[in-house]
Design an enzyme around this catalytic site. Structure first.
Site, short mmCIF file in Angstrom:
data_model
loop_
_atom_site.label_atom_id
_atom_site.label_comp_id
_atom_site.label_asym_id
_atom_site.label_seq_id
_atom_site.Cartn_x
_atom_site.Cartn_y
_atom_site.Cartn_z
N VAL A 216 -46.92 22.26 27.77
CA VAL A 216 -46.15 22.10 28.96
C VAL A 216 -47.27 21.99 30.27
CG1 VAL A 216 -46.21 24.52 29.56
CG2 VAL A 216 -44.46 23.07 30.52
N CYS B 100 -59.03 26.59 19.37
CA CYS B 100 -58.39 25.52 19.24
C CYS B 100 -58.29 24.94 17.89
CB CYS B 100 -58.73 24.43 20.36
SG CYS B 100 -60.42 24.12 20.22
N MET C 142 -56.09 13.55 22.51
CA MET C 142 -57.32 13.59 21.73
C MET C 142 -57.15 14.43 20.54
SD MET C 142 -60.05 15.03 24.86
CE MET C 142 -58.90 15.71 26.13
N CYS D 163 -66.33 23.10 24.33
CA CYS D 163 -65.54 21.96 24.15
C CYS D 163 -65.19 21.37 25.66
CB CYS D 163 -64.31 22.17 23.53
SG CYS D 163 -63.04 21.15 23.51
#
Length: 379
Positions: A21, A204, A42, A107
């Site tokens: 969101v 992630c 990505m 990251c």
């Protein structure tokens, strides 16, 4: 938050769309503000598409729906090679060394605000934008400052402390001025498919999987003993890499094993003997330290803050900022003293510094100590 369209049509902004969101509303706001908006999805991790656990395909599906709804073009790029080389190999090496890394920070440094930024520039972008809860301010000389997001509960400046002037000058964080409930409200009002999508949690590339199961695929587990400060074996662990300092859960030691009856906490790791040292009670000296050393410094301004200046810092994301000062900076290493002892300072994690609303930068923790003399003895 319908914003009147300014004359931004000649400014191209490529939004990193994750399928959540926050990035969806980022694209929505920029579109409402009249920018030439494009999306970019990505793919940073290979190997999930054929497994039961496959979030990337679902996320891409949501991103496609968002781009169609907002009428913006989408680029799909695979950065998994960069991610493996610059983030994941470091992640594994840190765990093998007994430290606890934060791959999300790396990251941001190496992929989202380096590989993605560089690629976006080749696509003609003037800026990139992400759904981070942080803010950027610029002074009359063009100097950029990284500020905390206005939503204290969601502020993500801790994860962005490595960003340098060039990266900040080319970045936008449109939702940094908003609170999360309002972001969801905007998404619902705009009929975006992500308006009630659950926030992603955890590292992630691991997602909802069990951390232990994931790590076992890449690093062989070495079971060993859990010992107390006297060296007595009080339990067993499945691998040092599964334990972080200050951890209480998962030790498998009953609270009454020692005399005090207090709960046990992991306090240190002995890599030579493959032993996990556990102590009783959260106030044990092995868990609490007022000094730390750190290296791999990244300062938003390009230079270290003044020594012995009154600052605040935190040694983990969810921790309230703590008063401290940087005592010394030499050969890329800093020594930090906190006004009060901090619990479970963890090598491999980041210490991030603040002055008011401004995030000054940070460094990766290398050690924790009770005194300066203890630091000198360790050198």
């Amino acid at each position: 938050m319908q914003t009147s369209k300014q004359d931004n049509s000649n400014i191209k902004v490529i939004v990193g769309l994750s399928g959540g969101v926050d990035s969806s509303v980022t694209a929505l706001l920029l579109k409402q503000q009249g920018y030439d908006v494009e999306g970019l999805f990505m793919k940073n991790w290979e190997g999930d598409d054929t497994e039961d656990y496959c979030p990337a395909a679902e996320d891409l599906k949501d991103v496609l729906a968002i781009c169609e709804k907002l009428d913006i073009p989408l680029h799909v790029e695979n950065f998994s090679g960069e991610y493996w080389d610059r983030v994941f190999e470091h992640f594994l090496a840190e765990y093998q060394s007994g430290r606890t890394p934060n791959p999300d920070i790396l990251c941001n440094k190496e992929v989202k605000f380096k590989a993605f930024l560089e690629h976006a520039m080749t696509l003609g972008a003037d800026y990139i934008a992400t759904g981070h809860y942080a803010r950027i301010s610029r002074d009359e000389n063009g100097q950029c400052y990284l500020l905390k997001g206005l939503d204290n509960n969601k502020d993500q400046s801790y994860f962005l402390y490595t960003l340098q002037q060039h990266q900040l000058s080319k970045s936008m964080f449109p939702i940094g001025e908003l609170e999360k409930p309002y972001v969801r409200q905007l998404a619902e009002e705009a009929d975006l498919i992500t308006h009630d999508k659950k926030d992603s949690t955890g590292i992630c590339f691991i997602g909802e999987r069990k951390f232990k199961d994931f790590l076992q695929q890449f690093l062989p587990a070495q079971p060993g003993d859990i010992v107390n400060t006297e060296g007595e074996v009080i339990g067993h662990h499945e691998g040092l890499m599964y334990h972080t300092l200050g951890q209480r859960k998962g030790l498998g030691i009953g609270g009454g094993f020692g005399d005090s009856g207090l709960p046990w906490f992991s306090a240190d790791k002995n890599l030579e003997t493959n032993q996990l040292i556990a102590v009783q009670g959260s106030d044990h000296p092995l868990l609490n330290h007022a000094f730390l050393t750190a290296d791999t410094c990244d300062w938003v301004s390009g230079h270290c803050p003044a020594l012995k200046q009154a600052l605040k810092a935190k040694v983990r994301y969810r921790q309230p900022e703590q008063p401290c000062q940087i005592l010394s900076e030499k050969n890329g290493e800093i020594i930090v003293q906190f006004d009060e002892e901090q619990t479970a300072i963890t090598p491999g994690q980041s210490v991030v510094f603040y002055e008011g609303e401004t995030c000054l930068g940070g460094a990766i923790i290398t050690g924790r100590y009770h005194s300066l003399s203890e630091i000198n003895e360790d050198k």
